[in-house]
Design an enzyme around this catalytic site. Structure first.
Site, PDB file in Angstrom:
ATOM      1  N   MET A   1      24.632 -45.671   3.357  1.00 35.20           N
ATOM      2  CA  MET A   1      24.597 -44.404   2.650  1.00 35.20           C
ATOM      3  C   MET A   1      25.862 -44.265   1.818  1.00 35.20           C
ATOM      4  O   MET A   1      26.904 -43.892   2.329  1.00 35.20           O
ATOM      5  CB  MET A   1      24.488 -43.259   3.656  1.00 35.20           C
ATOM      6  CG  MET A   1      24.557 -41.904   3.023  1.00 35.20           C
ATOM      7  SD  MET A   1      23.912 -40.614   4.052  1.00 35.20           S
ATOM      8  CE  MET A   1      25.391 -39.833   4.595  1.00 35.20           C
ATOM      9  N   PRO A   2      25.796 -44.587   0.531  1.00 40.20           N
ATOM     10  CA  PRO A   2      26.970 -44.461  -0.334  1.00 40.20           C
ATOM     11  C   PRO A   2      27.365 -42.996  -0.546  1.00 40.20           C
ATOM     12  O   PRO A   2      26.509 -42.125  -0.674  1.00 40.20           O
ATOM     13  CB  PRO A   2      26.526 -45.085  -1.647  1.00 40.20           C
ATOM     14  CG  PRO A   2      25.330 -45.891  -1.331  1.00 40.20           C
ATOM     15  CD  PRO A   2      24.688 -45.230  -0.158  1.00 40.20           C
ATOM     16  N   PHE A   3      28.665 -42.780  -0.595  1.00 45.36           N
ATOM     17  CA  PHE A   3      29.226 -41.466  -0.899  1.00 45.36           C
ATOM     18  C   PHE A   3      30.254 -41.675  -1.999  1.00 45.36           C
ATOM     19  O   PHE A   3      31.254 -42.349  -1.793  1.00 45.36           O
ATOM     20  CB  PHE A   3      29.887 -40.866   0.350  1.00 45.36           C
ATOM     21  CG  PHE A   3      30.340 -39.455   0.158  1.00 45.36           C
ATOM     22  CD1 PHE A   3      29.546 -38.402   0.567  1.00 45.36           C
ATOM     23  CD2 PHE A   3      31.549 -39.168  -0.445  1.00 45.36           C
ATOM     24  CE1 PHE A   3      29.965 -37.081   0.389  1.00 45.36           C
ATOM     25  CE2 PHE A   3      31.975 -37.873  -0.633  1.00 45.36           C
ATOM     26  CZ  PHE A   3      31.180 -36.826  -0.209  1.00 45.36           C
TER      27      PHE A   3
END
Length: 64
Positions: A1-3
């Site tokens: 899950m990229p942030f």
């Protein structure tokens, strides 16, 4: 899950920010295989009097 956090000077309109978030999400999907539903993009706008380059506030650079 990229942030992803984007910090930039204030002044862009909602459509520009919408396009930026879409482009970043698309790039992460294309390059990294990230799922768009799991990609978070936060845009932090900073006022010109709170951002400096080379020891000089941006607001001072623009004024003088």
């Amino acid at each position: 899950m990229p942030f992803v956090t984007v910090k930039m000077l204030e002044g862009r309109n909602t459509e520009q920010k919408r396009s930026l978030a879409k482009a970043i999400t698309g790039a992460l999907e294309d390059i990294c295989g990230a799922k768009p539903d799991g990609t978070m993009v936060v845009i932090e706008e900073v006022s010109r009097e709170n951002w400096a380059r080379a020891g000089v506030l941006i607001s001072d650079r623009e004024a003088g």
